[in-house]
Design an enzyme around this catalytic site. Structure first.
Site, mmCIF file in Angstrom:
data_model
loop_
_atom_site.group_PDB
_atom_site.id
_atom_site.type_symbol
_atom_site.label_atom_id
_atom_site.label_comp_id
_atom_site.label_asym_id
_atom_site.label_seq_id
_atom_site.Cartn_x
_atom_site.Cartn_y
_atom_site.Cartn_z
ATOM 1 N N TYR A 52 -9.214 -10.613 -6.851
ATOM 2 C CA TYR A 52 -8.100 -10.777 -7.780
ATOM 3 C C TYR A 52 -8.130 -12.107 -8.515
ATOM 4 C CZ TYR A 52 -6.269 -6.802 -5.206
ATOM 5 O OH TYR A 52 -6.120 -5.572 -4.627
ATOM 6 N N ARG B 255 -0.991 -1.722 -6.833
ATOM 7 C CA ARG B 255 -1.205 -2.841 -5.903
ATOM 8 C C ARG B 255 -2.097 -3.884 -6.578
ATOM 9 N NH1 ARG B 255 -1.497 -4.489 -0.418
ATOM 10 N NH2 ARG B 255 -3.578 -5.019 0.357
ATOM 11 N N ARG C 60 0.839 -1.193 0.000
ATOM 12 C CA ARG C 60 0.000 0.000 0.000
ATOM 13 C C ARG C 60 0.877 1.248 0.000
ATOM 14 N NH1 ARG C 60 -2.227 -3.477 4.013
ATOM 15 N NH2 ARG C 60 -4.321 -4.227 3.514
ATOM 16 N N HIS D 227 -2.851 3.327 -6.334
ATOM 17 C CA HIS D 227 -3.366 2.094 -5.730
ATOM 18 C C HIS D 227 -3.556 0.994 -6.770
ATOM 19 C CE1 HIS D 227 -5.074 -0.122 -2.390
ATOM 20 N NE2 HIS D 227 -6.095 -0.469 -3.141
ATOM 21 N N LYS E 59 -2.614 -2.072 7.716
ATOM 22 C CA LYS E 59 -3.766 -1.533 8.433
ATOM 23 C C LYS E 59 -3.878 -2.168 9.812
ATOM 24 C CE LYS E 59 -6.630 -0.428 4.402
ATOM 25 N NZ LYS E 59 -7.925 -0.663 3.722
ATOM 26 N N HIS F 59 -4.232 -8.931 3.786
ATOM 27 C CA HIS F 59 -5.685 -8.868 3.976
ATOM 28 C C HIS F 59 -6.087 -9.652 5.225
ATOM 29 C CE1 HIS F 59 -6.437 -8.079 -0.589
ATOM 30 N NE2 HIS F 59 -6.191 -6.969 0.079
#
Length: 401
Positions: free
Chosen positions: A315, A282, A184, A279, A208, A306
């Site tokens: 994806y 990514r 990210r 982004h 995150k 994730h």
């Protein structure tokens, strides 16, 4: 950019105090107790301030013709939040859609902010007895495939970093890491020197919710980092205590999120790539790894950081050639129509003089093998290091960075 978030220190921000006390306390709870990132806390904070402004106008606490941006979001107490009804929430969602033009995803996130806020007031601090958002579900999301660059477009982007930058080694390295590691923007900007382990070919990232993960470096990343760090560490005026990996040439300090976006956008424009954001790099890394690197979905989930595999599943879309190849690999795909015999009832209409034996099946089409770019999973997406080394050190570029 927000006056709250500190771009050079993505994990920090100024105090959140431009809102009702309950909102301020909730955002602190998100960061300290729930472990949310500064970015997530800030997004929820903005959403709840926006809802505060909407409710002030809806309840007549400000003139009806007041501009939303001019309404002071402060001054609302716990009793006010208790007075909010389900109808108020529905009107807010309608307002977001009709007047603000929010996409379904944006509306869903703002509703999630309200869900979290009322869950906090009801279940965490017991200030309210009822949650008006409890039975309200987000709008059904459109299933849009992530936009990404092809391998060829990625190479064009890497090449453009060599001609459109005043610090080509840095910009090439950043884009290489984006394309190969799927990190990210905030993760790249927040990287420190002690997060890099060249000996073991890996980088430590903080994603995150302050979640730490290790990302391994392929040959392209290793070469790009060596070239850049060689330049960075010999820059005149660079303070020894500066720990940021990526720095600005002029100020010799950590580069900001916004500056990285500007540099990547400029390189994309120079490469003739329109409609892509930082982004999307990514997305590109994840898609190319899944489609050509023989990477399973659980490995991809871990690599991208994730929390839930359902996030990673966007994806798993396949390109047309993969669908075509899958059909061609069907074991029944090469079976020919059996010739007619006395035991087969042939009901096919034939022209005069034509027999079933004369009706030969079409010639079998051989499947064309679909090649992935060779060595991509091991070597990564990058340019020839000999070409990079020949590039002049351009100090007069298109803007200070």
């Amino acid at each position: 950019m927000s006056i709250y978030l500190d771009e050079k220190n993505p994990g920090k921000h100024k105090p959140f105090d431009d809102a009702a006390p309950d909102i301020v306390e909730y955002v602190r709870y998100l960061e300290v107790i729930a472990g949310k990132s500064a970015n997530t806390a800030f997004s929820y904070y903005c959403d709840l301030r926006g809802f505060s402004r909407f409710m002030k106008r809806r309840r007549g606490l400000v003139p009806e013709d007041s501009e939303m941006k001019d309404i002071d979001p402060k001054g609302l107490d716990t009793a006010f939040w208790a007075s909010v009804t389900k109808e108020d929430i529905y009107e807010y969602l309608y307002f977001l859609n009709r007047e603000c033009g929010n996409k379904k995803s944006s509306t869903a996130r703002r509703l999630a902010s309200l869900h979290g806020f009322y869950d906090y007031l009801v279940n965490q601090v017991n200030r309210l007895d009822a949650d008006p958002t409890a039975a309200i579900h987000p709008p059904k999301q459109d299933k849009v495939l992530p936009k990404y660059l092809t391998a060829e477009q990625s190479m064009e982007l890497l090449e453009s970093t060599q001609t459109q930058s005043d610090f080509p080694e840095r910009d090439y390295c950043m884009v290489t890491l984006f394309l190969n590691c799927g990190m990210r923007l905030a993760e790249l900007v927040g990287m420190n020197l002690d997060d890099i382990d060249l000996e073991n070919r890996q980088i430590r990232l903080f994603g995150k919710g302050h979640k730490e993960r290790m990302v391994y470096l392929n040959d392209a990343c290793m070469e790009a980092l060596r070239l850049y760090l060689g330049k960075r560490n010999t820059m005149e005026g660079l303070l020894p205590q500066e720990k940021a990996v990526f720095i600005t040439r002029r100020r010799k300090e950590r580069i900001s999120n916004r500056r990285v976006e500007q540099l990547v956008t400029g390189a994309m424009k120079a490469a003739g790539l329109k409609g892509f954001s930082t982004h999307k790099l990514r997305h590109t890394a994840a898609t190319l790894m899944y489609q050509t690197g023989n990477v399973d979905i659980l490995t991809l989930k871990q690599l991208l950081g994730h929390s839930n595999v359902s996030t990673t599943q966007i994806y798993t879309h396949l390109q047309e050639f993969q669908v075509r190849a899958a059909i061609e690999e069907n074991p029944l795909g090469k079976v020919k129509k059996p010739k007619a015999s006395s035991r087969i009832l042939d009901t096919t209409e034939k022209e005069t003089g034509e027999t079933a034996e004369d009706s030969a099946p079409d010639e079998e089409l051989s499947a064309v093998p679909m090649k992935a770019f060779e060595g991509a999973a091991q070597d990564g997406i990058g340019l020839d290091s000999s070409v990079l080394a020949m590039k002049p050190d351009a100090n007069a570029g298109n803007g200070n960075s």
